[in-house]
Design a protein around this motif. Structure first.
Motif, PDB file in Angstrom:
ATOM      1  N   GLN A 118      16.615 -67.070  -4.809  1.00 33.92           N
ATOM      2  CA  GLN A 118      17.420 -65.901  -4.463  1.00 33.92           C
ATOM      3  C   GLN A 118      17.102 -65.443  -3.045  1.00 33.92           C
ATOM      4  OE1 GLN A 118      19.747 -64.144  -6.489  1.00 33.92           O
ATOM      5  NE2 GLN A 118      20.218 -63.131  -4.572  1.00 33.92           N
ATOM      6  N   VAL A 119      18.147 -65.323  -2.219  1.00 39.99           N
ATOM      7  CA  VAL A 119      17.991 -64.839  -0.850  1.00 39.99           C
ATOM      8  C   VAL A 119      18.953 -63.679  -0.649  1.00 39.99           C
ATOM      9  CG1 VAL A 119      18.239 -65.397   1.589  1.00 39.99           C
ATOM     10  CG2 VAL A 119      17.333 -67.111   0.020  1.00 39.99           C
ATOM     11  N   LYS A 120      18.447 -62.589  -0.120  1.00 39.85           N
ATOM     12  CA  LYS A 120      19.286 -61.443   0.221  1.00 39.85           C
ATOM     13  C   LYS A 120      19.100 -61.153   1.692  1.00 39.85           C
ATOM     14  CE  LYS A 120      19.422 -59.362  -4.333  1.00 39.85           C
ATOM     15  NZ  LYS A 120      19.299 -58.118  -5.107  1.00 39.85           N
ATOM     16  N   VAL A 121      20.203 -61.067   2.401  1.00 39.38           N
ATOM     17  CA  VAL A 121      20.192 -60.818   3.832  1.00 39.38           C
ATOM     18  C   VAL A 121      20.760 -59.431   4.074  1.00 39.38           C
ATOM     19  CG1 VAL A 121      21.051 -61.591   6.069  1.00 39.38           C
ATOM     20  CG2 VAL A 121      20.499 -63.273   4.296  1.00 39.38           C
ATOM     21  N   ILE A 122      20.050 -58.627   4.832  1.00 38.82           N
ATOM     22  CA  ILE A 122      20.491 -57.269   5.118  1.00 38.82           C
ATOM     23  C   ILE A 122      21.408 -57.271   6.331  1.00 38.82           C
ATOM     24  CG2 ILE A 122      19.746 -54.976   5.856  1.00 38.82           C
ATOM     25  CD1 ILE A 122      17.119 -55.500   4.357  1.00 38.82           C
ATOM     26  N   LEU A 123      22.546 -56.595   6.188  1.00 36.15           N
ATOM     27  CA  LEU A 123      23.453 -56.339   7.298  1.00 36.15           C
ATOM     28  C   LEU A 123      23.595 -54.830   7.434  1.00 36.15           C
ATOM     29  CD1 LEU A 123      26.378 -58.852   6.636  1.00 36.15           C
ATOM     30  CD2 LEU A 123      24.470 -59.101   8.215  1.00 36.15           C
ATOM     31  N   TYR A 124      23.787 -54.356   8.660  1.00 33.87           N
ATOM     32  CA  TYR A 124      23.995 -52.942   8.907  1.00 33.87           C
ATOM     33  C   TYR A 124      25.420 -52.748   9.381  1.00 33.87           C
ATOM     34  CZ  TYR A 124      18.975 -53.113   8.643  1.00 33.87           C
ATOM     35  OH  TYR A 124      17.697 -53.331   8.220  1.00 33.87           O
ATOM     36  N   ALA A 125      26.093 -51.735   8.828  1.00 32.70           N
ATOM     37  CA  ALA A 125      27.505 -51.517   9.139  1.00 32.70           C
ATOM     38  C   ALA A 125      27.758 -50.050   9.433  1.00 32.70           C
ATOM     39  CB  ALA A 125      28.369 -51.968   7.967  1.00 32.70           C
ATOM     40  N   ASP A 126      28.770 -49.813  10.246  1.00 31.50           N
ATOM     41  CA  ASP A 126      29.180 -48.438  10.517  1.00 31.50           C
ATOM     42  C   ASP A 126      29.896 -47.841   9.314  1.00 31.50           C
ATOM     43  OD1 ASP A 126      28.084 -48.517  13.092  1.00 31.50           O
ATOM     44  OD2 ASP A 126      29.927 -49.381  13.903  1.00 31.50           O
ATOM     45  N   SER A 127      30.582 -48.671   8.534  1.00 29.86           N
ATOM     46  CA  SER A 127      31.231 -48.251   7.288  1.00 29.86           C
ATOM     47  C   SER A 127      30.941 -49.305   6.230  1.00 29.86           C
ATOM     48  CB  SER A 127      32.745 -48.114   7.473  1.00 29.86           C
ATOM     49  OG  SER A 127      33.378 -47.968   6.201  1.00 29.86           O
ATOM     50  N   VAL A 128      30.102 -48.955   5.270  1.00 32.90           N
ATOM     51  CA  VAL A 128      29.728 -49.896   4.210  1.00 32.90           C
ATOM     52  C   VAL A 128      30.962 -50.340   3.433  1.00 32.90           C
ATOM     53  CG1 VAL A 128      28.400 -50.160   2.074  1.00 32.90           C
ATOM     54  CG2 VAL A 128      27.375 -49.006   4.053  1.00 32.90           C
ATOM     55  N   LYS A 129      31.848 -49.404   3.124  1.00 32.15           N
ATOM     56  CA  LYS A 129      33.051 -49.739   2.362  1.00 32.15           C
ATOM     57  C   LYS A 129      33.927 -50.736   3.120  1.00 32.15           C
ATOM     58  CE  LYS A 129      37.016 -47.916  -0.013  1.00 32.15           C
ATOM     59  NZ  LYS A 129      37.832 -46.838  -0.420  1.00 32.15           N
ATOM     60  N   LYS A 130      34.173 -50.465   4.404  1.00 34.98           N
ATOM     61  CA  LYS A 130      35.003 -51.373   5.208  1.00 34.98           C
ATOM     62  C   LYS A 130      34.338 -52.733   5.370  1.00 34.98           C
ATOM     63  CE  LYS A 130      37.614 -47.961   7.822  1.00 34.98           C
ATOM     64  NZ  LYS A 130      37.901 -47.411   9.156  1.00 34.98           N
ATOM     65  N   ALA A 131      33.022 -52.753   5.534  1.00 30.44           N
ATOM     66  CA  ALA A 131      32.309 -54.024   5.662  1.00 30.44           C
ATOM     67  C   ALA A 131      32.421 -54.837   4.375  1.00 30.44           C
ATOM     68  CB  ALA A 131      30.842 -53.777   6.014  1.00 30.44           C
ATOM     69  N   SER A 132      32.275 -54.174   3.233  1.00 31.91           N
ATOM     70  CA  SER A 132      32.421 -54.869   1.952  1.00 31.91           C
ATOM     71  C   SER A 132      33.839 -55.419   1.799  1.00 31.91           C
ATOM     72  CB  SER A 132      32.093 -53.926   0.789  1.00 31.91           C
ATOM     73  OG  SER A 132      32.238 -54.602  -0.444  1.00 31.91           O
ATOM     74  N   GLU A 133      34.821 -54.622   2.171  1.00 28.22           N
ATOM     75  CA  GLU A 133      36.216 -55.073   2.102  1.00 28.22           C
ATOM     76  C   GLU A 133      36.460 -56.252   3.043  1.00 28.22           C
ATOM     77  OE1 GLU A 133      38.267 -51.424   2.950  1.00 28.22           O
ATOM     78  OE2 GLU A 133      38.084 -50.716   0.877  1.00 28.22           O
ATOM     79  N   PHE A 134      35.830 -56.228   4.217  1.00 30.04           N
ATOM     80  CA  PHE A 134      35.940 -57.338   5.159  1.00 30.04           C
ATOM     81  C   PHE A 134      35.471 -58.634   4.501  1.00 30.04           C
ATOM     82  CE2 PHE A 134      33.674 -60.109   8.132  1.00 30.04           C
ATOM     83  CZ  PHE A 134      34.656 -60.400   9.055  1.00 30.04           C
ATOM     84  N   TRP A 135      34.278 -58.611   3.916  1.00 29.14           N
ATOM     85  CA  TRP A 135      33.728 -59.816   3.289  1.00 29.14           C
ATOM     86  C   TRP A 135      34.560 -60.246   2.092  1.00 29.14           C
ATOM     87  CZ3 TRP A 135      30.764 -62.968   5.760  1.00 29.14           C
ATOM     88  CH2 TRP A 135      30.020 -62.485   6.829  1.00 29.14           C
ATOM     89  N   GLN A 136      35.063 -59.285   1.330  1.00 28.19           N
ATOM     90  CA  GLN A 136      35.936 -59.638   0.205  1.00 28.19           C
ATOM     91  C   GLN A 136      37.221 -60.298   0.712  1.00 28.19           C
ATOM     92  OE1 GLN A 136      36.099 -56.627  -3.081  1.00 28.19           O
ATOM     93  NE2 GLN A 136      34.703 -55.518  -1.714  1.00 28.19           N
ATOM     94  N   GLY A 137      37.715 -59.868   1.852  1.00 27.90           N
ATOM     95  CA  GLY A 137      38.890 -60.479   2.456  1.00 27.90           C
ATOM     96  C   GLY A 137      38.651 -61.920   2.869  1.00 27.90           C
ATOM     97  N   LEU A 138      37.374 -62.289   3.072  1.00 30.19           N
ATOM     98  CA  LEU A 138      37.020 -63.666   3.408  1.00 30.19           C
ATOM     99  C   LEU A 138      36.738 -64.501   2.166  1.00 30.19           C
ATOM    100  CD1 LEU A 138      34.666 -63.207   6.510  1.00 30.19           C
ATOM    101  CD2 LEU A 138      37.157 -63.442   6.438  1.00 30.19           C
TER     102      LEU A 138
END
Length: 123
Positions: free
Chosen positions: A5-25
């Motif tokens: 198990q590997v978890k990588v931390i990302l920092y975002a200005d908007s967590v919701k928008k960042a999650s939606e971005f990745w879901q869009g990919l």
């Protein structure tokens, strides 16, 4: 001992928008929580993936520890069909670099909403 198990931390200005971005990919949202007045999302390539991206609110983290958010991670994602993935990413709103061949591999990069740079490599 370490496990797979590997978890990588990302920092975002908007967590919701960042999650939606990745879901869009094509990623799936594993969780979305409110913790200590801040949002945290966890996304992965699939429900069974052993690698997850954990997205934290940049402003919240900087307020509590301003040295934690830099430098941004440099991730290389693997792909079994880099051409199809490249074509898919051309259809979504993402800053996308050129697809180039390096030896027997093909490589391209993309940038998320917060300016984090990612590489995809495969055949």
């Amino acid at each position: 001992m370490f496990n797979e198990q590997v978890k990588v931390i990302l920092y975002a200005d908007s967590v919701k928008k960042a999650s939606e971005f990745w879901q869009g990919l094509g990623f799936v949202e594993i969780s979305f929580e409110e913790l200590d007045g801040s949002q945290v999302a966890e996304v992965a390539m699939s429900q069974n993936s052993t690698t997850h991206l954990v997205i934290y609110d940049r402003a919240f983290v900087e307020k509590n520890d301003d040295e934690v958010t830099e430098p941004a991670p440099a991730l290389i994602f693997g792909s079994d069909d880099v051409f199809s993935l490249y074509k898919k990413l051309q259809t979504v709103d993402v800053q996308l670099g050129d697809l180039v061949q390096i030896d027997k591999e093909y490589v391209f990069n993309f940038v998320d909403l917060d300016g984090n740079y990612f590489v995809v490599s495969g055949k």
